[in-house]
Design a protein around this motif. Structure first.
Motif, PDB file in Angstrom:
ATOM      1  N   LYS A  66     -25.723   7.987 -23.777  1.00  0.00           N
ATOM      2  CA  LYS A  66     -26.591   9.067 -24.420  1.00  0.00           C
ATOM      3  C   LYS A  66     -25.184  10.235 -24.887  1.00  0.00           C
ATOM      4  O   LYS A  66     -25.551  11.452 -24.599  1.00  0.00           O
ATOM      5  CB  LYS A  66     -27.567   9.574 -23.572  1.00  0.00           C
ATOM      6  CG  LYS A  66     -28.783   8.857 -23.443  1.00  0.00           C
ATOM      7  CD  LYS A  66     -29.497   8.319 -24.800  1.00  0.00           C
ATOM      8  CE  LYS A  66     -30.726   7.761 -24.470  1.00  0.00           C
ATOM      9  NZ  LYS A  66     -31.397   7.112 -25.978  1.00  0.00           N
ATOM     10  N   LYS A  67     -24.092   9.718 -25.209  1.00  0.00           N
ATOM     11  CA  LYS A  67     -23.199  10.782 -25.847  1.00  0.00           C
ATOM     12  C   LYS A  67     -23.534  11.171 -26.999  1.00  0.00           C
ATOM     13  O   LYS A  67     -24.407  10.775 -27.792  1.00  0.00           O
ATOM     14  CB  LYS A  67     -21.709   9.961 -25.878  1.00  0.00           C
ATOM     15  CG  LYS A  67     -21.391   9.264 -24.559  1.00  0.00           C
ATOM     16  CD  LYS A  67     -21.036  10.408 -23.441  1.00  0.00           C
ATOM     17  CE  LYS A  67     -20.346   9.586 -22.203  1.00  0.00           C
ATOM     18  NZ  LYS A  67     -20.161  10.497 -21.084  1.00  0.00           N
ATOM     19  N   THR A  68     -22.813  12.255 -27.255  1.00  0.00           N
ATOM     20  CA  THR A  68     -23.183  13.023 -28.650  1.00  0.00           C
ATOM     21  C   THR A  68     -21.988  12.723 -29.231  1.00  0.00           C
ATOM     22  O   THR A  68     -20.807  12.982 -29.090  1.00  0.00           O
ATOM     23  CB  THR A  68     -23.373  14.655 -28.288  1.00  0.00           C
ATOM     24  OG1 THR A  68     -24.274  14.971 -27.293  1.00  0.00           O
ATOM     25  CG2 THR A  68     -23.762  15.420 -29.614  1.00  0.00           C
ATOM     26  N   ILE A  69     -22.134  12.005 -30.544  1.00  0.00           N
ATOM     27  CA  ILE A  69     -21.206  11.387 -31.297  1.00  0.00           C
ATOM     28  C   ILE A  69     -21.264  11.705 -32.686  1.00  0.00           C
ATOM     29  O   ILE A  69     -22.154  11.756 -33.448  1.00  0.00           O
ATOM     30  CB  ILE A  69     -21.096   9.876 -31.195  1.00  0.00           C
ATOM     31  CG1 ILE A  69     -21.126   9.456 -29.629  1.00  0.00           C
ATOM     32  CG2 ILE A  69     -20.134   9.165 -32.016  1.00  0.00           C
ATOM     33  CD1 ILE A  69     -21.465   8.050 -29.626  1.00  0.00           C
ATOM     34  N   MET A  70     -19.900  12.197 -33.304  1.00  0.00           N
ATOM     35  CA  MET A  70     -19.696  12.302 -34.485  1.00  0.00           C
ATOM     36  C   MET A  70     -18.585  11.246 -35.056  1.00  0.00           C
ATOM     37  O   MET A  70     -17.810  11.016 -34.390  1.00  0.00           O
ATOM     38  CB  MET A  70     -18.980  13.847 -35.192  1.00  0.00           C
ATOM     39  CG  MET A  70     -20.078  14.683 -34.845  1.00  0.00           C
ATOM     40  SD  MET A  70     -19.572  16.394 -35.545  1.00  0.00           S
ATOM     41  CE  MET A  70     -20.009  16.009 -37.359  1.00  0.00           C
ATOM     42  N   PHE A  71     -19.129  10.390 -36.145  1.00  0.00           N
ATOM     43  CA  PHE A  71     -18.456   9.254 -36.580  1.00  0.00           C
ATOM     44  C   PHE A  71     -18.468   9.103 -37.958  1.00  0.00           C
ATOM     45  O   PHE A  71     -19.302   8.884 -38.666  1.00  0.00           O
ATOM     46  CB  PHE A  71     -19.591   8.245 -35.834  1.00  0.00           C
ATOM     47  CG  PHE A  71     -19.106   6.792 -36.190  1.00  0.00           C
ATOM     48  CD1 PHE A  71     -18.699   6.173 -37.226  1.00  0.00           C
ATOM     49  CD2 PHE A  71     -19.245   5.844 -35.032  1.00  0.00           C
ATOM     50  CE1 PHE A  71     -18.559   4.664 -37.343  1.00  0.00           C
ATOM     51  CE2 PHE A  71     -19.010   4.392 -35.088  1.00  0.00           C
ATOM     52  CZ  PHE A  71     -18.661   4.124 -36.107  1.00  0.00           C
ATOM     53  N   VAL A  72     -17.101   8.949 -38.216  1.00  0.00           N
ATOM     54  CA  VAL A  72     -16.899   8.840 -39.655  1.00  0.00           C
ATOM     55  C   VAL A  72     -16.784   7.384 -39.864  1.00  0.00           C
ATOM     56  O   VAL A  72     -16.305   6.466 -39.462  1.00  0.00           O
ATOM     57  CB  VAL A  72     -15.193   9.494 -39.929  1.00  0.00           C
ATOM     58  CG1 VAL A  72     -14.827   9.035 -41.467  1.00  0.00           C
ATOM     59  CG2 VAL A  72     -15.255  10.916 -39.814  1.00  0.00           C
ATOM     60  N   SER A  73     -17.393   7.026 -41.192  1.00  0.00           N
ATOM     61  CA  SER A  73     -17.415   5.749 -41.855  1.00  0.00           C
ATOM     62  C   SER A  73     -17.271   5.657 -43.172  1.00  0.00           C
ATOM     63  O   SER A  73     -17.693   6.748 -43.897  1.00  0.00           O
ATOM     64  CB  SER A  73     -18.654   4.984 -41.259  1.00  0.00           C
ATOM     65  OG  SER A  73     -18.924   3.835 -41.782  1.00  0.00           O
ATOM     66  N   HIS A  74     -16.845   4.590 -43.710  1.00  0.00           N
ATOM     67  CA  HIS A  74     -17.187   4.659 -45.199  1.00  0.00           C
ATOM     68  C   HIS A  74     -17.999   3.512 -45.712  1.00  0.00           C
ATOM     69  O   HIS A  74     -18.212   2.950 -47.001  1.00  0.00           O
ATOM     70  CB  HIS A  74     -15.703   4.132 -45.904  1.00  0.00           C
ATOM     71  CG  HIS A  74     -15.166   2.585 -45.442  1.00  0.00           C
ATOM     72  ND1 HIS A  74     -14.540   2.642 -44.053  1.00  0.00           N
ATOM     73  CD2 HIS A  74     -15.182   1.391 -45.963  1.00  0.00           C
ATOM     74  CE1 HIS A  74     -14.367   1.242 -44.162  1.00  0.00           C
ATOM     75  NE2 HIS A  74     -14.692   0.597 -45.091  1.00  0.00           N
ATOM     76  N   ASP A  75     -18.894   2.831 -44.779  1.00  0.00           N
ATOM     77  CA  ASP A  75     -19.598   1.766 -44.859  1.00  0.00           C
ATOM     78  C   ASP A  75     -21.127   2.096 -44.540  1.00  0.00           C
ATOM     79  O   ASP A  75     -21.530   2.355 -43.565  1.00  0.00           O
ATOM     80  CB  ASP A  75     -19.333   0.773 -43.874  1.00  0.00           C
ATOM     81  CG  ASP A  75     -20.218  -0.605 -43.992  1.00  0.00           C
ATOM     82  OD1 ASP A  75     -21.000  -0.479 -44.400  1.00  0.00           O
ATOM     83  OD2 ASP A  75     -19.559  -1.614 -43.427  1.00  0.00           O
ATOM     84  N   ILE A  76     -21.963   2.237 -45.680  1.00  0.00           N
ATOM     85  CA  ILE A  76     -23.161   2.603 -45.567  1.00  0.00           C
ATOM     86  C   ILE A  76     -24.019   1.754 -44.851  1.00  0.00           C
ATOM     87  O   ILE A  76     -25.037   2.233 -44.039  1.00  0.00           O
ATOM     88  CB  ILE A  76     -23.973   2.651 -47.053  1.00  0.00           C
ATOM     89  CG1 ILE A  76     -25.366   3.001 -47.077  1.00  0.00           C
ATOM     90  CG2 ILE A  76     -23.889   1.258 -47.656  1.00  0.00           C
ATOM     91  CD1 ILE A  76     -25.455   4.398 -46.388  1.00  0.00           C
TER      92      ILE A  76
END
Length: 386
Positions: free
Chosen positions: A190-200
């Protein structure tokens, strides 16, 4: 857990000021994954890097667990935020164990504690500790190195993690495996995560929230289901693609659509009984045969029941496929297309028949959200009242 308040970054260039992130305000609740998504150069990575101050904000604030990070020591801030990048960034002259335990050692953990933590994390990422901890990064595949990068970010048990396209350089098969393993870990951690992606597709699979960026601005921030069902404008709609209805198949589980009404016969029933139940329940092609434990053991087709006399146990065909309550509709649709079926039986964890799922129920469920959105768009006042 993470709150951005008018976060802005302006870069000075020979051609003048460039606004990379323009007054970004958003929050990510504790224990959730927020995917930052958008075309190249839209500001998503700049926004991510301002959180741990790899990029210094021009203005605005970052709050972590309610604490303004503006006055925090940069090193202390970074040591309490896990960070994973696409290029992995393992130290080539260190063993895997040394790579994983870098931050715990900097934080003053004793040797027994950080070594035990390394073994624990190796097991968590499905890599045998005794086989890998003493190796060097060059001795591992790209996918294995990426897993170690995730383990290193988790080593000091940070409440917040930042991930910058962490699986982008991995081949599709290994990427799917690592994504699945990471989601299993997240259910526990249950980490709080911000995650950059280019894949929908990755965003829909991984995210509790998705934030769409364009030209430095935050355009839409919502759940994946709301994003697909109700894109805010033409840009978001075009970015999601014309198949956004199909993308929602990944988000809906069988238990949301399944009907517990299903006609069955037993091996001792006659084919005449089977035909009567097929007609009574409106099935077009077949009825399910179950054993005493109510597990599916065969199908009685309409053609066989209509033209043959005898008992079901002597004239059944194999069940082509079953689904479980936790399967997603993408899997169901794939099975239906492969088997040229309009319905499939659903079973519980013990393999007993729970009910059925039909193509009609699936299309109705998927379409209902779009119809509601269109109705709200035509009559905003009614949407507010609702």
């Amino acid at each position: 857990m993470i709150e951005l308040d008018n976060l802005t970054k302006v870069f000075d260039t020979p051609k003048g000021a460039v606004v990379a992130a323009d007054h970004i305000s958003m929050s990510v609740p504790s224990g959730e994954i927020c995917i930052l998504l958008g075309p190249s150069g839209c500001g998503k990575t700049t926004t991510l890097k301002m959180i741990n101050r790899i990029v210094k904000p021009t203005s605005g604030k970052v709050f972590i667990n309610g604490e303004d990070t503006t006055g925090m020591n940069t090193q202390d801030l970074r040591r309490n935020i896990g960070y994973v990048i696409q290029q992995i960034g393992l130290f080539p002259n260190m063993t895997i164990e040394q790579n994983i335990t870098v931050v715990p050692q900097l934080l003053g953990w004793d040797k027994a504690r950080y070594r035990e933590r390394a073994r624990e994390l190796m097991a968590m990422i499905s890599m045998e500790p005794d086989a890998f901890l003493k190796r060097f990064p060059s001795e591992l595949s790209g996918g294995q190195q990426q897993r170690i990068g995730v383990a290193r970010a988790l080593a000091a048990d940070p409440p917040v993690m930042l991930m910058d396209e962490p699986f982008g350089a991995i081949d599709p098969i290994n990427r799917a495996v690592i994504q699945d393993e990471f989601l299993k870990m997240q259910q526990e951690l249950k980490k709080t995560i911000m995650f950059v992606s280019h894949d929908i597709d990755e965003a829909i699979k991984m995210g509790d929230q998705v934030a769409i960026f364009r030209e430095g601005k935050l355009v839409q921030h919502s759940s994946p289901d709301d994003l697909l069902a109700a894109p805010k404008n033409a840009f978001v709609e075009s970015f999601l693609g014309e198949d956004r209805t199909l993308k929602r198949l990944n988000l809906v589980k069988v238990h949301e659509v399944v009907s517990d009404e299903i006609a069955t016969v037993s091996p001792g029933d006659t084919l005449e009984t089977a035909l009567g139940r097929i007609d009574d329940y409106g099935y077009q092609n077949a009825i399910l045969m179950v054993n005493d434990q109510r597990q599916p053991v065969g199908l009685i087709t309409r053609a066989k029941a209509r033209t043959t006399k005898g008992y079901c146990r002597d004239h059944f065909e194999n069940v082509p496929a079953t689904v479980t309550l936790e399967d997603d509709l993408r899997k169901v649709a794939s099975l239906m297309f492969a088997q040229d079926a309009t319905w499939l039986p659903c079973v519980d964890d013990e393999g007993r028949v729970y009910g059925q799922i039909t193509q009609r129920a699936m299309t109705h469920h998927l379409g209902s959200r779009f119809r509601a959105h269109e109705a709200a768009s035509r009559n905003p006042d009614s949407a507010v009242k609702e």
